[in-house]
Design a protein around this motif. Structure first.
Motif, PDB file in Angstrom:
ATOM      1  N   THR A 266       0.832  -1.203   0.000  1.00 42.41           N
ATOM      2  CA  THR A 266       0.000   0.000   0.000  1.00 42.41           C
ATOM      3  C   THR A 266       0.870   1.258   0.000  1.00 42.41           C
ATOM      4  OG1 THR A 266      -1.816  -1.135   1.095  1.00 42.41           O
ATOM      5  CG2 THR A 266      -1.760   1.260   1.295  1.00 42.41           C
TER       6      THR A 266
ATOM      7  N   GLN B 170      -7.407   0.445  -0.333  1.00 38.05           N
ATOM      8  CA  GLN B 170      -7.603  -0.816   0.402  1.00 38.05           C
ATOM      9  C   GLN B 170      -8.831  -0.706   1.307  1.00 38.05           C
ATOM     10  OE1 GLN B 170      -4.069  -2.135   2.348  1.00 38.05           O
ATOM     11  NE2 GLN B 170      -5.020  -3.920   3.271  1.00 38.05           N
TER      12      GLN B 170
ATOM     13  N   ASP C 102      -6.060  -1.517  -5.003  1.00 37.27           N
ATOM     14  CA  ASP C 102      -5.502  -2.054  -3.758  1.00 37.27           C
ATOM     15  C   ASP C 102      -6.514  -3.024  -3.155  1.00 37.27           C
ATOM     16  OD1 ASP C 102      -3.974  -2.571  -1.569  1.00 37.27           O
ATOM     17  OD2 ASP C 102      -3.659  -0.471  -0.996  1.00 37.27           O
ATOM     18  N   GLU C 103      -6.243  -4.308  -3.300  1.00 41.91           N
ATOM     19  CA  GLU C 103      -7.114  -5.371  -2.806  1.00 41.91           C
ATOM     20  C   GLU C 103      -8.561  -5.199  -3.269  1.00 41.91           C
ATOM     21  OE1 GLU C 103      -6.405  -6.841   1.053  1.00 41.91           O
ATOM     22  OE2 GLU C 103      -4.309  -6.222   1.100  1.00 41.91           O
TER      23      GLU C 103
HETATM   24 MG   LIG Z   1      -2.069  -2.741   2.056  1.00 43.49          MG
END
Ligand SMILES: [Mg+2]
Ligand SMILES: Nc1ncnc2c1ncn2[C@@H]1O[C@H](COP(=O)(O)OP(=O)(O)OP(=O)(O)O)[C@@H](O)[C@H]1O
Lengths: 265, 334
Positions: free
Chosen positions: A46, A88, A178-179
């Motif tokens: 991240t 995220q 992010d994810e």
């Molecule tokens: Mg992360």
């Protein structure tokens, strides 16, 4: 520049206190491919995203986009250059409707200029075009039924979808997720994967962070593995799967945990 | 008790000069807080800047009143820039600290001896609004009645101009908030980083919002000093800022008609309570004098206490304010 890497990071370092959260000697992201960024929790994925997208400043190093130095460029400028990201921790704009969330994503809106905003005639046509585009993307993401609901009423998975859909409203060349799959139910995750897979054909480069190795195997062209801030391996999904250093990094990070939870097969 | 008198006062307060001044100031705060999420705890500072913009120009420079009004915009804009430039890049709480400090600094400076040649010091600036009242089509000293409303001619003139401005400003803000510009402000209110990731220069938009809401606050300040026909530093104390917050919260932040309705309710209540307390039947009055030491002096206090009680009830039973929606409020807790 039509070939060559779309993004390069050279000697990029970021420290928090004594912690070297990111320490990347050299990374090149291939154009119109899907690159997965994997690594244990706390590996610096991240943080690396934050550096690439201007949300955080590097201590040292250089980042380029299409050969142009973008180190230190603020996020909104990068978005205008075609680089967009998701977070995220999902950032749905709770008190805006789903459609408003989407329309926000469009760049270069005349009605965003103060004086022009006062005169609807100057922007209503553009607004209609934006709305049509938003509706088409919502359709693709199966969110049409949420169109007029507050985004805050959405489930976690729906918010992930919305955030990605909204990012596409900027018509990006580089999409950084992010994810994107975290918390999305398996059925929805599958359609989200299909949507991501379609992006390279539209001329978009995808970089995504993911913990689920099945997902990584299925959609990525290239896998980059981070651990403790460094890139410890990269290669095709098949290569990475059989790389001992990678397996160790995960096992090391999960030392003492139930090994069945470790997602690397 | 003279209910006729109490109601006449209360009705007149419902749309009176205070309502206009505070509603305009609250429209500005609504732009800041309601739509952009900016924590401005010094709205009275923008009012003071507007007021002294006129006051100083007329008193010290001895320029024309109307030029003073133009200058007041310049002062307010400079103030907004000074406050916004260093703070809007930082976390939200910095703006609140700086605005409350700045508003007090302005008041204390304006009343200080050093500044007396420019601001008139504690005495302030008086008798400068002549050119405004010269334009009045109403006889200044005569009472006018419209149904239950009754005002002096000079106030009728202030009200005509003030309400016109209030409605125009409200409609302008409504138009802005329905535009993509307003949408971006609301997005920044919800999550600044999301807006930045989507290509919005959040800092720039927040600066614009601070300027717009501040200028609107400046207009409120100008109307206030015209109505009072004097610029007095101590009228611009922090209590004003919190009254404006109260008004906005009563109406419901982020709703276009909240400032007007909130202000009207607030002032009607204040005047109604005050006049009722002053007119209590002698028996009740003397009981209260004996038990809670009610006096003409602390009636002024007591009405605030009662309004505060009303606020508590509002917070309990209608936390979203008059116009706010409970569903929207509930989203905050998800
Ligand atoms: Mg992360
Ligand atoms: N703002 C910050 N201040 C201090 N330390 C930070 C900050 N942001 C991240 N870190 C630290 O940097 C390291 C990398 O964090 P990062 O969030 O980038 O990891 P990640 O790979 O994204 O992990 P995850 O898979 O859990 O999301 C962690 O040790 C984290 O504690």
């Amino acid at each position: 520049m039509t070939d060559g890497p779309i993004i390069t990071a050279t000697g990029v370092v970021k420290t928090f206190g004594g912690l070297r959260a990111v320490d990347v000697d050299k990374l090149e992201i291939r154009r119109n491919k899907i690159t997965a960024l994997i690594g244990p929790n706390g590996a610096g994925k991240t943080t690396f995203f934050n550096l690439l997208t201007g949300f955080d400043q590097v201590d040292a190093g250089e980042i380029t986009l299409d050969g142009q130095n973008i180190t230190g460029t603020p996020p909104h400028r990068l978005a205008a250059k075609g680089m967009v990201r998701t977070f995220q921790l999902t950032k749905a704009l709770a008190k805006l409707s789903t459609l408003e969330n989407m329309k926000l994503g469009a760049l270069h809106q005349r009605g965003e200029k103060f004086w022009q905003a006062l005169i609807p005639g100057l922007w209503t046509r553009q607004e209609r075009d934006i709305e049509a585009r938003a509706e088409a993307i919502l359709q693709r993401f199966n969110l049409t039924h949420m169109r007029d609901e507050f985004a805050g009423t959405m489930s976690g998975g729906q918010r992930k979808l919305l955030e990605m859909a909204r990012a596409l409203m900027t018509d990006p060349r580089v999409v950084m997720l992010d994810e994107p799959m975290a918390g999305v139910n398996p059925a929805l995750a599958q359609s989200l994967l299909e949507l991501i897979k379609m992006l390279p054909a539209e001329g978009r480069t995808v970089i995504f962070v993911e913990h689920n190795m099945d997902v990584v195997q299925e959609i990525s062209d290239w896998v980059v593995v981070m651990a403790e801030g460094r890139i410890i391996a990269q290669g095709t999904p098949a290569e990475i799967k059989s790389n001992k250093a990678v397996v160790d990094a995960y096992l090391g990070a999960h030392h003492g945990e139930d090994l069945s939870k470790v997602e690397l097969a | 008790m003279d209910w006729g008198f109490i109601f006449e006062r209360s009705f007149s307060a419902m749309i009176g000069p205070e309502v206009v001044v505070y509603a305009i100031a609250a429209v500005g705060l609504n732009v800041h807080f309601g739509y952009t999420g900016l924590m401005n705890f010094g709205q009275v500072g923008f009012m003071a800047a507007g007021a002294y913009g006129v006051g100083v120009t007329v008193y010290w420079l001895e320029w024309n009143f109307w030029i003073g009004i133009l200058f007041s915009f310049v002062y307010v804009a400079v103030l907004a820039l000074l406050l916004g430039l260093p703070t809007l890049r930082l976390r939200a709480d910095y703006l609140s600290l700086v605005t409350i400090a700045a508003s007090e600094t302005i008041r204390l400076l304006a009343r200080s001896r050093v500044m007396k040649p420019y601001t008139g010091g504690v005495e302030g600036v008086n008798q400068f609004a002549g050119p405004f009242y010269d334009l009045s089509p109403f006889e200044l000293g005569k009472f006018y009645s419209f149904g239950p409303f009754k005002y002096l001619g000079r106030d009728v003139w202030v009200l005509v101009v003030g309400w016109t401005l209030l409605i125009l400003i409200t409609l302008m803000v409504r138009q802005l908030m329905r535009s993509p510009w307003g949408r971006t402000l609301r997005a920044i209110r919800e999550d600044e980083d999301a807006a930045r990731a989507l290509g919005k220069n959040a800092y720039f938009f927040k600066m614009q919002s601070l300027l717009l809401g501040g200028m609107i606050g400046g207009v409120a300040g100008v109307i206030q000093v015209i109505q009072k026909a004097s610029v007095q530093a101590d009228t611009f104390n922090p209590v004003i800022t919190f009254t404006i917050w109260t008004i906005l919260i009563v109406g419901g932040p982020g709703r276009i008609w909240s400032p007007i309705v909130g202000s009207s309710i607030y002032w009607t209540l204040i005047v109604f309570i005050e006049n009722t307390l002053r007119q209590l039947p002698p028996g009740v009055r003397s009981t209260l004098e004996d038990t809670v030491q009610l006096s003409d002096f602390n009636i002024a206090m007591l009405r605030f206490i009662l309004v505060g009680l009303g606020l508590l009830l509002l917070a309990r039973f209608r936390p979203q304010g008059i116009f706010g929606s409970r569903e929207e409020m509930a989203l905050d807790r998800r």
